[in-house]
Design a protein around this motif. Sequence first.
Motif, PDB file in Angstrom:
ATOM      1  N   ILE A  34      -9.761 -27.908 -33.953  1.00  0.00           N
ATOM      2  CA  ILE A  34      -8.580 -28.497 -34.283  1.00  0.00           C
ATOM      3  C   ILE A  34      -8.137 -29.093 -32.768  1.00  0.00           C
ATOM      4  O   ILE A  34      -8.211 -31.272 -33.290  1.00  0.00           O
ATOM      5  CB  ILE A  34      -6.864 -27.203 -34.068  1.00  0.00           C
ATOM      6  N   VAL A  37     -10.733 -32.061 -33.469  1.00  0.00           N
ATOM      7  CA  VAL A  37     -11.061 -32.893 -34.031  1.00  0.00           C
ATOM      8  C   VAL A  37      -9.562 -34.159 -34.011  1.00  0.00           C
ATOM      9  O   VAL A  37      -9.919 -34.973 -34.997  1.00  0.00           O
ATOM     10  CB  VAL A  37     -10.708 -32.163 -36.022  1.00  0.00           C
ATOM     11  N   THR A  38      -8.914 -32.943 -33.676  1.00  0.00           N
ATOM     12  CA  THR A  38      -7.983 -34.554 -33.506  1.00  0.00           C
ATOM     13  C   THR A  38      -7.776 -34.631 -32.325  1.00  0.00           C
ATOM     14  O   THR A  38      -7.166 -36.210 -31.508  1.00  0.00           O
ATOM     15  CB  THR A  38      -6.226 -33.699 -33.455  1.00  0.00           C
ATOM     16  N   ARG A 165     -13.546 -37.717 -40.592  1.00  0.00           N
ATOM     17  CA  ARG A 165     -13.239 -37.248 -38.879  1.00  0.00           C
ATOM     18  C   ARG A 165     -14.255 -36.872 -38.155  1.00  0.00           C
ATOM     19  O   ARG A 165     -14.925 -37.291 -36.653  1.00  0.00           O
ATOM     20  CB  ARG A 165     -12.773 -35.698 -38.733  1.00  0.00           C
ATOM     21  N   GLY A 274      -6.134 -32.524 -27.314  1.00  0.00           N
ATOM     22  CA  GLY A 274      -5.705 -31.351 -28.170  1.00  0.00           C
ATOM     23  C   GLY A 274      -6.264 -30.589 -28.338  1.00  0.00           C
ATOM     24  O   GLY A 274      -5.200 -30.139 -29.192  1.00  0.00           O
TER      25      GLY A 274
END
Lengths: 318, 457
Positions: A34, A37-38, A165, A274
């Motif tokens: 996560i 990705v973010t 992404r 993130g």
Amino acid sequence: VNDQQRRGLIVGIAIAVVLIAVLWIMDQEQSIVIGVVTGSAYGLVALGLVLIYKSSGVFNFAQGEFGGAAICTLYLLHSSGVPYGLAVLGALLAGMLFGLLTELIVIRPLFEAPRVIVLVATAGVALLAIAVQRWLFDSQGRPIARAFPTLDRVTILGVQVSDQRLWLIGTLAVLAVVLGLFFTKTNLGLAIIGASQEPTATELVGISVRRLSTFTWVLAALLGALAAVIAVPDTGSFTPGVMTSGYLIPAFTAAVLGGMTSLPGAFLGGVIVGIVQAVATDAEVFQDIPGTPSTLVVFLVLLGVLIVRPQGLLGKTA
Amino acid sequence: MRSARLLGLVVPLALVAAGCGQKAGVAGSETAEAPPAPTAGTATPPATDAPGDTGAPDVSAAPGDTGTAPADTEAPAAGPFEPGDGDTNGVTDDEIVIGIHAPVTGASPIPQTSFEIGKDIYWQFLAESAPDQLFGRNVRVVFRDDTFNPQHAVQVCREMVEDEGAFMLVGGGGADQITACAQYASENGIPYLSAGVNEEGLAGLETYFASTLTYAAQAPLLMQQLQERGVTEFGLVVFDTPSFDEFVAAVEEAADEAGLTIGYQTRISKTAAEPEQLSVVQGLKDSGVEAVVLNTSPVVFIGLANQGLNQGYTPIWMGPGVTSGLNAVTNFGCPAVETGVFLSPTPNLDVIDSLDPDFKTAYAQFAADAPADDIGLQLWSLNKALALMFEATGPELGRAGFMNTLVTSEGFDNGIYAPIQFTPDDHFGGTGAHVLDADCTSDPKQFKTVEQFVSVG
């Protein structure tokens, strides 16, 4: 790479290894995915911040809204029937134009002013841009289409990663390396660094500091625009000011964490922010913290890093 | 837990009945098929008149007909409120000034243009169709954007009272802003009305009144809706500010009573960024819950729904009203919000003609080319309820008299909200809600009304 940067790199890798080990033990390995990705979106915005800071020593509060101009343009063009690819191109140009105008109208007249004045001026530019977006869109959100519709290209530890992404992560990684090389291996990059450190000397050798400034701001605006047109569509919609309210503060944190002068550091900082936000949201140990643990823990990590290493993970001391 | 209390229609307001040619309002029905309702509402003071005495000719006498004040004096109702300094501020012989604050910018944006247009439509309609209903007064609405920020909300409320001379304040949305502004209002003896949000921080405020169900009061209704959809286990995602603690407790209690299981539960920040949203969605997905009860801003809801869509996870997103059930959410949240189901104090535009045909007519007449929308409907309904309250207070309008009327009247039914019923000890007057279901296939994308006037039962 000098000794100082090498030490920073080792510290950064060591922190990353420890972090991953801790997350695995805490059953939070999903947070790594996560985070990458973010956090890569933060990293891309942070790249632009670092670029401006490296070249002029200014914290650019308008960096997010270079992306804001781009995402609004992408929406307006695409919803008017312009093919997505051309709309993206138009969006990037709009972002760069905004960067150019900011440099010509706001930054250049303040060239000799204290940096804090320029900082405040960039905040003014950001507020003006947000106000214009609110006026254009009646303060309302708008749906925004993805460039790539596939949502589950790969699934890592239960987290689906979309093509959009993957595009973002790839772009960030490539830009971090390319820009790093640009500032260390090319005459233009070295001239920009030189202009930021010794503007008078740079002028004396026949290099126009003002032209370099224009180039840098347009390049930073391009990075902000890239961040917006790649990252925001993956969230399905946008609201006026989203690049400032949603990305700028984490990106600043990422930039400081990575070292304000290090482009790869911006990448690393974005990913760490993130991951930390994801862990602070999900891990049991943080659940009883009142308020917003994801914000609190990020700033605790930032504080901890700055105490141990004031120049940031990959930054250089002054 | 408040249940729906059907109100006897004791003394309909003659001007409403005669001037508009409409029947008395309908009290809350617990079925999906509400009967056609009147367009004019009714204020029902605790009169001694027999229920059903719908032909009362003199509306101005009704407010005084409380049993505590002689009807023929047209005096305000007696009650616990005593007039203080500035009791009639904002009221003149021909005008009442009310101040409304709402977040038209910030994390819970409400369309500003819709708000600017909608805030005046009902009052324009009333001034033309029943100019004497408020005893010769028109209502002037002052509006301020509170930017979804409690501190700013207090600032704009103070401005509206001190600079604009507002008689009373109205909260348009946002629990923390409403709580902050209501506290300011209470400290200064100013009536404050809003849609129901939290009770914590508001329950002890003398001048605060909620016209619709609070979040906590909606918890049993939400459980009812989950059961109707065959859900046995659900997730719970709620903002992490203290104002929402009671909603969490109410949902836990209601779930327990309904025999439902909360499979995943977390709090989320008002400014939740992507990592936080995705973490929450992963937690929900991993727990396997098929429905999520949430109480957040629309922006966070849309963020969660989009992250869910990205992860191939599309549960039923369900929550209390007001803002997540606005068409602005479907306008830019579709297709991610397709599975959204929200309670709402008002139905949506698809059924409003059957409840109040004046609404669209008035929009066509007074809104220039602006189309009637759900923001306008929320404001219309709020203002219509306010008009009943002003009317019931009578010509001698003051803050104390107004509030005494609220707590001593048997209720207010505008035909759109479920009936509103206050008592001296209970200022949370909501008794029911409507159920809205997101429809991303319609053009324009909007919520549709799937049940009207639901209450716990």
